[in-house]
Design a protein around this motif. Structure first.
Motif, PDB file in Angstrom:
ATOM      1  N   PHE A  90      83.409 -81.681  51.940  1.00  0.00           N
ATOM      2  CA  PHE A  90      82.291 -82.602  52.109  1.00  0.00           C
ATOM      3  C   PHE A  90      82.658 -83.710  53.082  1.00  0.00           C
ATOM      4  N   PHE A 103      76.505 -88.338  51.199  1.00  0.00           N
ATOM      5  CA  PHE A 103      77.218 -87.087  51.418  1.00  0.00           C
ATOM      6  C   PHE A 103      76.356 -86.070  52.151  1.00  0.00           C
ATOM      7  N   SER A 105      75.788 -81.828  52.820  1.00  0.00           N
ATOM      8  CA  SER A 105      75.645 -80.721  51.868  1.00  0.00           C
ATOM      9  C   SER A 105      76.888 -79.842  51.808  1.00  0.00           C
ATOM     10  N   GLY A 106      77.880 -80.153  52.623  1.00  0.00           N
ATOM     11  CA  GLY A 106      79.157 -79.463  52.509  1.00  0.00           C
ATOM     12  C   GLY A 106      79.297 -78.217  53.355  1.00  0.00           C
TER      13      GLY A 106
ATOM     14  N   GLN B  38      75.762 -84.613  41.180  1.00  0.00           N
ATOM     15  CA  GLN B  38      75.861 -83.447  42.059  1.00  0.00           C
ATOM     16  C   GLN B  38      75.133 -82.270  41.418  1.00  0.00           C
ATOM     17  N   LYS B  42      74.642 -78.634  46.156  1.00  0.00           N
ATOM     18  CA  LYS B  42      74.356 -79.825  46.959  1.00  0.00           C
ATOM     19  C   LYS B  42      75.541 -80.777  46.967  1.00  0.00           C
ATOM     20  N   GLY B  43      75.484 -81.721  47.877  1.00  0.00           N
ATOM     21  CA  GLY B  43      76.500 -82.761  47.896  1.00  0.00           C
ATOM     22  C   GLY B  43      76.192 -83.823  46.852  1.00  0.00           C
TER      23      GLY B  43
END
Lengths: 112, 112
Positions: A90, A103, A105-106, B38, B42-43
């Motif tokens: 992330f 953050f 969404s990775g 979280q 998703k982040g």
């Protein structure tokens, strides 16, 4: 859409290879943070940049490196990949230090 | 450096009941304590935060309390709903605020 963009969303690669993960922070945010989340694990801090300069380092392996460019986007480079590097990576950004993060969404990295 | 411990690791409640997640931190100089939610795929998303000069903060069905003397802080969710099901992370900033250290997370299940 959080405003933090991470690419790619998924990445599958072989052991020993090198990959680059990219992050564009939310507009106006100067700080970028990278975190690693392994399966059923918490968020492990890797590294932080503020306006192009490295500010803090966590338990980042020597095989990993990162940088933040003048346009504030950041890249995390992972080399000599091992099976154990498989994880969600992330990116987060923030404006002023000491405030909450936004953050992305990775990127899900799978090393086979 | 800062260490954050979070309990419980898993919490299951009936819809409409309250849920409480507790965290402790080690660095007495920490002064910012955010909570993130979280959802699957998703982040983490910032849901509420508290600073050291405040003992309690509320936002609709969620509230956070902070006991600086004991180095404890807690998240309280009232009237839980199925959409509250997620992993919740507490966090604390390290001295200098250059990075945030996360707890291991609490997986909350709200049964309808």
């Amino acid at each position: 859409d959080s405003g933090v963009t991470q690419t790619p969303k998924h990445l599958i690669t072989a052991t020993g290879q090198r990959v680059t993960l990219r992050c564009s922070p939310r507009s106006g945010d100067l700080s970028v943070y990278w975190y690693q989340q392994s399966l059923d694990q918490g968020l492990q801090f890797l590294i932080q940049y503020y306006n192009g300069e490295e500010r803090a380092k966590g338990n980042i392996l020597e095989r990993f490196s990162a940088q933040q460019f003048p346009d504030l986007h950041s890249e995390l480079n992972l080399s000599s990949l091992e099976l154990g590097d498989s994880a969600l990576y992330f990116c987060a950004s923030s404006g002023t230090l000491g405030y909450g993060y936004t953050f992305g969404s990775g990127t899900r990295l799978t090393v086979v | 450096g800062e260490n954050v411990e979070q309990h419980p690791s898993t919490l299951s409640v009936q819809e409409g009941d309250s849920a409480v997640i507790k965290c402790t931190y080690s660095d007495s100089a920490s002064n910012y304590f955010p909570w993130y939610k979280q959802e699957l795929g998703k982040g983490p998303q910032l849901i509420i935060d508290i600073r050291s000069n405040v003992g309690e903060k509320k936002d609709q069905r969620i509230a956070v309390t902070l006991n600086k003397t004991a180095k404890h802080f807690s998240l309280h969710i009232t009237e839980t709903q199925p959409e509250d099901s997620a992993v919740y992370f507490c966090a604390a900033d390290d001295t200098g605020g250059f990075k945030t250290i996360f707890g291991a997370g609490t997986r909350l299940f709200v049964k309808a």
